[in-house]
Design a protein around this motif. Sequence first.
Motif, PDB file in Angstrom:
ATOM      1  N   ALA A  57       0.838  -1.204   0.000  1.00 41.61           N
ATOM      2  CA  ALA A  57       0.000   0.000   0.000  1.00 41.61           C
ATOM      3  C   ALA A  57       0.867   1.245   0.000  1.00 41.61           C
ATOM      4  O   ALA A  57       1.852   1.327   0.749  1.00 41.61           O
ATOM      5  N   TYR A  58       0.470   2.212  -0.830  1.00 39.22           N
ATOM      6  CA  TYR A  58       1.183   3.483  -0.924  1.00 39.22           C
ATOM      7  C   TYR A  58       0.198   4.645  -0.850  1.00 39.22           C
ATOM      8  O   TYR A  58      -0.917   4.573  -1.378  1.00 39.22           O
ATOM      9  N   ILE A  59       0.631   5.709  -0.199  1.00 36.73           N
ATOM     10  CA  ILE A  59      -0.045   7.001  -0.252  1.00 36.73           C
ATOM     11  C   ILE A  59       0.890   7.956  -0.974  1.00 36.73           C
ATOM     12  O   ILE A  59       2.022   8.182  -0.523  1.00 36.73           O
ATOM     13  N   LEU A  60       0.433   8.497  -2.099  1.00 34.62           N
ATOM     14  CA  LEU A  60       1.241   9.417  -2.899  1.00 34.62           C
ATOM     15  C   LEU A  60       0.642  10.816  -2.744  1.00 34.62           C
ATOM     16  O   LEU A  60      -0.453  11.084  -3.251  1.00 34.62           O
ATOM     17  N   PRO A  61       1.322  11.715  -2.041  1.00 37.74           N
ATOM     18  CA  PRO A  61       0.746  13.040  -1.758  1.00 37.74           C
ATOM     19  C   PRO A  61       0.874  13.969  -2.960  1.00 37.74           C
ATOM     20  O   PRO A  61       1.922  14.037  -3.615  1.00 37.74           O
ATOM     21  N   CYS A  62      -0.200  14.689  -3.244  1.00 37.41           N
ATOM     22  CA  CYS A  62      -0.195  15.569  -4.415  1.00 37.41           C
ATOM     23  C   CYS A  62      -0.438  17.017  -4.004  1.00 37.41           C
ATOM     24  O   CYS A  62      -0.888  17.308  -2.890  1.00 37.41           O
ATOM     25  N   ARG A  63      -0.137  17.915  -4.915  1.00 37.75           N
ATOM     26  CA  ARG A  63      -0.399  19.332  -4.704  1.00 37.75           C
ATOM     27  C   ARG A  63      -1.894  19.619  -4.795  1.00 37.75           C
ATOM     28  O   ARG A  63      -2.628  18.924  -5.487  1.00 37.75           O
ATOM     29  N   ALA A  64      -2.315  20.653  -4.099  1.00 40.83           N
ATOM     30  CA  ALA A  64      -3.695  21.122  -4.206  1.00 40.83           C
ATOM     31  C   ALA A  64      -3.819  22.023  -5.430  1.00 40.83           C
ATOM     32  O   ALA A  64      -2.823  22.570  -5.927  1.00 40.83           O
ATOM     33  N   ARG A  65      -5.036  22.199  -5.896  1.00 38.29           N
ATOM     34  CA  ARG A  65      -5.248  22.990  -7.110  1.00 38.29           C
ATOM     35  C   ARG A  65      -4.827  24.444  -6.939  1.00 38.29           C
ATOM     36  O   ARG A  65      -4.428  25.105  -7.894  1.00 38.29           O
ATOM     37  N   ALA A  66      -4.906  24.970  -5.712  1.00 39.57           N
ATOM     38  CA  ALA A  66      -4.544  26.366  -5.475  1.00 39.57           C
ATOM     39  C   ALA A  66      -3.041  26.574  -5.420  1.00 39.57           C
ATOM     40  O   ALA A  66      -2.571  27.721  -5.348  1.00 39.57           O
ATOM     41  N   SER A 111       4.547  21.139   0.719  1.00 38.92           N
ATOM     42  CA  SER A 111       5.820  20.461   0.959  1.00 38.92           C
ATOM     43  C   SER A 111       6.596  20.413  -0.347  1.00 38.92           C
ATOM     44  O   SER A 111       6.006  20.302  -1.427  1.00 38.92           O
ATOM     45  N   GLU A 112       7.904  20.483  -0.256  1.00 37.25           N
ATOM     46  CA  GLU A 112       8.731  20.388  -1.455  1.00 37.25           C
ATOM     47  C   GLU A 112       8.627  19.021  -2.110  1.00 37.25           C
ATOM     48  O   GLU A 112       8.921  18.867  -3.292  1.00 37.25           O
ATOM     49  N   GLN A 113       8.189  18.024  -1.350  1.00 34.30           N
ATOM     50  CA  GLN A 113       8.119  16.670  -1.893  1.00 34.30           C
ATOM     51  C   GLN A 113       6.827  16.400  -2.674  1.00 34.30           C
ATOM     52  O   GLN A 113       6.715  15.363  -3.333  1.00 34.30           O
ATOM     53  N   LEU A 114       5.870  17.305  -2.588  1.00 38.89           N
ATOM     54  CA  LEU A 114       4.612  17.059  -3.277  1.00 38.89           C
ATOM     55  C   LEU A 114       4.796  17.109  -4.791  1.00 38.89           C
ATOM     56  O   LEU A 114       5.564  17.930  -5.306  1.00 38.89           O
ATOM     57  N   ARG A 115       4.059  16.274  -5.486  1.00 42.19           N
ATOM     58  CA  ARG A 115       4.073  16.282  -6.945  1.00 42.19           C
ATOM     59  C   ARG A 115       2.660  16.540  -7.458  1.00 42.19           C
ATOM     60  O   ARG A 115       1.670  16.291  -6.775  1.00 42.19           O
ATOM     61  N   SER A 116       2.591  17.043  -8.667  1.00 42.04           N
ATOM     62  CA  SER A 116       1.282  17.328  -9.260  1.00 42.04           C
ATOM     63  C   SER A 116       0.615  16.025  -9.675  1.00 42.04           C
ATOM     64  O   SER A 116       1.260  14.982  -9.826  1.00 42.04           O
ATOM     65  N   GLU A 117      -0.693  16.079  -9.896  1.00 39.62           N
ATOM     66  CA  GLU A 117      -1.408  14.901 -10.371  1.00 39.62           C
ATOM     67  C   GLU A 117      -0.898  14.484 -11.745  1.00 39.62           C
ATOM     68  O   GLU A 117      -0.730  13.291 -12.024  1.00 39.62           O
ATOM     69  N   ILE A 177      -5.001  28.263 -12.629  1.00 39.68           N
ATOM     70  CA  ILE A 177      -3.586  28.453 -12.286  1.00 39.68           C
ATOM     71  C   ILE A 177      -3.469  28.682 -10.788  1.00 39.68           C
ATOM     72  O   ILE A 177      -4.086  29.602 -10.239  1.00 39.68           O
ATOM     73  N   GLY A 178      -2.684  27.856 -10.107  1.00 44.94           N
ATOM     74  CA  GLY A 178      -2.450  28.029  -8.682  1.00 44.94           C
ATOM     75  C   GLY A 178      -1.398  29.092  -8.415  1.00 44.94           C
ATOM     76  O   GLY A 178      -0.536  29.354  -9.255  1.00 44.94           O
ATOM     77  N   ASN A 179      -1.479  29.708  -7.217  1.00 44.25           N
ATOM     78  CA  ASN A 179      -0.501  30.746  -6.891  1.00 44.25           C
ATOM     79  C   ASN A 179       0.193  30.525  -5.557  1.00 44.25           C
ATOM     80  O   ASN A 179       1.088  31.286  -5.191  1.00 44.25           O
ATOM     81  N   ARG A 180      -0.186  29.494  -4.820  1.00 44.82           N
ATOM     82  CA  ARG A 180       0.395  29.260  -3.500  1.00 44.82           C
ATOM     83  C   ARG A 180       1.611  28.352  -3.597  1.00 44.82           C
ATOM     84  O   ARG A 180       1.707  27.511  -4.506  1.00 44.82           O
ATOM     85  N   GLU A 181       2.524  28.498  -2.662  1.00 44.76           N
ATOM     86  CA  GLU A 181       3.640  27.564  -2.592  1.00 44.76           C
ATOM     87  C   GLU A 181       3.111  26.217  -2.096  1.00 44.76           C
ATOM     88  O   GLU A 181       2.262  26.164  -1.198  1.00 44.76           O
ATOM     89  N   PRO A 182       3.583  25.120  -2.667  1.00 43.35           N
ATOM     90  CA  PRO A 182       3.101  23.814  -2.221  1.00 43.35           C
ATOM     91  C   PRO A 182       3.362  23.576  -0.734  1.00 43.35           C
ATOM     92  O   PRO A 182       4.308  24.122  -0.158  1.00 43.35           O
ATOM     93  N   LYS A 237       1.022  26.314  -6.741  1.00 43.09           N
ATOM     94  CA  LYS A 237       1.797  26.428  -7.976  1.00 43.09           C
ATOM     95  C   LYS A 237       2.195  25.052  -8.472  1.00 43.09           C
ATOM     96  O   LYS A 237       2.485  24.147  -7.702  1.00 43.09           O
ATOM     97  N   ASP A 238       2.231  24.937  -9.783  1.00 43.27           N
ATOM     98  CA  ASP A 238       2.614  23.679 -10.422  1.00 43.27           C
ATOM     99  C   ASP A 238       3.791  23.980 -11.346  1.00 43.27           C
ATOM    100  O   ASP A 238       3.634  24.146 -12.558  1.00 43.27           O
TER     101      ASP A 238
END
Length: 763
Positions: free
Chosen positions: A505-514, A546-552, A539-544, A516-517
Motif C-alpha cells: 500500500a502506498y499514499i502518494l501526496p499531491c499538490r492542491a489545485r490552489a 511540501s517540497e516533496q509534493l508532486r502534481s497529479e 492556475i495556482g498561486n500558493r507555494e506547495p 503552484k505547479d
Amino acid sequence: MTDTRDLPKEAGPSGGWGSLRGIAEVFGSASPEMGALDTLRRQNKPGGFMCSSCAWPKPANYHHFEFCENGAKRTLWETTRDRCTPAFWEDHTVAELRDWADHDLEKTGRLTAPLRYDAATDRYVEVGWDEAYADIAATLKRLDPKSVVFYASGHAGLEASYLYALLARLYGNNNLPQSSNMCHETTSVGLQKVIGSPVGTIIWDDLYDTDCFFFFGQNPGTNSPRFLHPLKDAKERGAKIVTFNPIREQGLVSFVDPQSPYAMATGAEVTISDQYHQVRAGGDVAAMLGISKAVVEADDDAAQSGAPRVMDWEFIEEHTTGIDAFLEVCRNTSWSEVERESGLTEGELRNAAQVYMEARAVIGVYGMGLTQHAHGGLNVAMLANLLMLRGNIGKPGAGMCPVRGHSNVQGQRTVGIAEKAKLVPMDKLRELFDFDPPTEDGLHIVDAVQGLFAGSVKATISLGGNLVRAVPDMDRMETAWAAQELTVMVSTKLNRSHLFPGKTAYILPCRARAEKDAQATGDQAISIEDSFSMIHGSIGNREPASEQLRSEVGIVCDLGRALIGSRPRLDWDAWQGDYSLIRDLIEATYPDDFRDFNGRLHEPGGFWRVIPARKRVWQTESGKAVFTAPDRLNSVSYEDRADLFRLVTLRSNDQFNTTIYGYSDRFRGIEGTRDVLLMNEADMADLGLARDEKAALVSEEADGRHRRLGGLAVIPYEIPRGTVASYYPECNVLISIEHHDKISKTPASKSIPVRIERDGARP
C-alpha cells in the motif's frame, strides 16, 4: 399537518451572516496559511484557480468575491498550516486511527511525503518516489490487467485525467470507474437515452433568460451556494421557482445576499421558492406525472373549446417520438394513485402545473434526489417528459440542468475516464499512440466493489477519493479493500481508505489545485469542465505544502514511465514538463469539443463544449427526443410495508462529500453531532419514540445480510410521513451494493428501505 413548534429551527436564511460565520469557524479550525484570503480573492476568476469543491459554472462577469461558503471552506481546508509528516506515524498505528472520526483524520493536516505501509509495525513509513513507482509497477506487472482498477474521484484536471485514462488502456483495461458512477451516472445514461446528450443542456445565459425554475431533489444552499445568486436575480425580475424535495432545505426557502451591503446591513431576505412541495421519498415519478396530467387535461380542454393549445405541438410533432403512449398514461392514471405515491394532493400538483403552463421558458434543475434511486433513470426521463410537453428543451432560458458535485467530474468523462469502450474514440488513441487499446468494457464502480468482495479485483489505483467511505456496504468494503494485493492512493490528506491498506500500500501526496505547479517549462495551468459544459483554465498561486509534493499530472507521468516505459509516441517527460502538449493531444482526440484548446484556455466564463440537444439535434436511435411512458409511479424497488421507512441520506452544510469540516448543520438546527435520525413527529408517536431517544436503523435489503446503524438521536422534523433522513457517508453501512439504479447502477441512496429499532434506554 405537522405541528412545527417543537421542531429544530433553522438559524435563518441561507447566505448572509450565517454563511460568513460558517467560513470563519472553518478558518479557525483549519488554521490556514498566510495569504489564504488572497487565494480566495482569485478563486473562480480568469487567471486564477478554479474551485476544487463543486462544479457550478464560473461566470464571465464575476462578483468581487466569486466563492461560496462551501468553496471557501474547501480552499481553507487545503491551505491549512497543519502537516501530517512521516513523524506522525511514530506515535500512531493504523489500527489505532480506525477509531478516529473522519473529521479528526483530515485535521492532521496536509500529507508531505510519499508513504508505504509497513505491516510489521502497522504504520506508514516514508519512501522515496522512485522506489514507490518501481514497486508499484513491479506489482502491477505481476497481476492480470483485468484485476486492476483505475479509479478517479472527479477532482483531477483534464490533463491528468486524459493521461490517466491513457495509462489504464496502455496497461490493458478499461477499468476506469469514476465518482459519477455514484451520483450522476443516471444522468449520463438516462439523458442519453431520451435526448441523445448525456449532460445538461443549459448555459449561463439561460439562467437570466428563464422565467421559471422547477427544482427536484437538489439543494443549492448546501451543495452549490453560488447558484443562489442567479436564483435571487430571477426572483427579483419576477421569475417563479417551484421546488419538490422531501426535506425543506433553507437554500430554497430564503436567501440573504452576502455580496450586498444593504442586505447584510438590514437582513433583507429574498424568498426563493414560490411553492415548496415536500414530496414523499421516491415519489417524484408520481409528482411529475401529476403535473403532466394537469397539463394534458388543460390541453385536451383547449382542443375541445378551440382555445390556443397548452402543449407545444409543433415541437412535439417535429422533434419527439412516443407522445401517444405517454398521453395514455397521463389520462388513465387516477389522481388518487398520484396522490398516494407522491404524498401530495391533487390541488398542490395542479398549482405547480399552473405555474408551469404560464411560464414562457422553464429550466428543470435536479440533483441526486432524482438520480440515486432504484428507478432513477425513470425520474430523469419523467423530467424530460415534463419539459418536452411545452418545448422546454433547446430554446433560450429552458432545458435540463443536472447539478454536478466534484469540480471536474463531468470533464473527466469527456476526456476518456469511462468504463464503456464505446464512449472513447479508440481509433484516435490507436492513431496517436500506436497501440491497440482494449475494446472490452471495463468495471463500473458497482462491478469493481463486487469484484473486491469476490476477490477478483486485486489492486486499485485511486486518483483522489475515499472509496472505502464513499461506496455502499462499508463494513464489507473495509475487509475487501485490505485484502487486495496493492492499493495506491493519490491524496492531499488522510482519510478512512488509508486505514485499510492492501498487502502492498502506498499514499502518494499531491499538490492542491490552489498551489503552484512548476515544471520544466515554468508554472503550468490545468483545465476543468463545469456543469454547463464550459471549459476553464486554472492556475495556482500558493507555494506547495511540501517540497516533496508532486502534481497529479506528474504522478501519472511517473507511473507511466515506470509501468509502460517510453516509446516513440509516449513522451512522458515532455508531457510532464509542458501541459499544453497534453491539451494538444486532447484536441487531437476530441477535435469537435476542444477546437483551439490552448488558445481558448483562459477565456472569461470558459468556452462551451457544444451539446447537440441544446441545438435540438437528438443523437438517439430514432433521431428524435423520446417521451417515456412510465410503467410505475415510484422509483423504489421494494414493496411498502407498515413498519418500513424510506431513508434519505443527507449532506450537512459543514461537509463536502466524505470530507467533514465540522459539526454544525445550522440549516437544520443540528449542532455538535452527526449521529441523528430525522423523523416526522407522527411517525415517532406511532413507534413510541421520544425526542433524543437513541434509535437504530436496520436495512431491509433483499440479499439477507444484516446491516445496522445504531446510536442515532431521534429528532422530530418537518418531513413527510414514512420518510426518514440521516447523514451520508455514515449511512453507507446500510446500503447493499446491489441496491442501485436499474439502468446505470448508481447506488440508490435516497430511498433505502429501513426498519427502526430502539437502541438503548429512553432519555
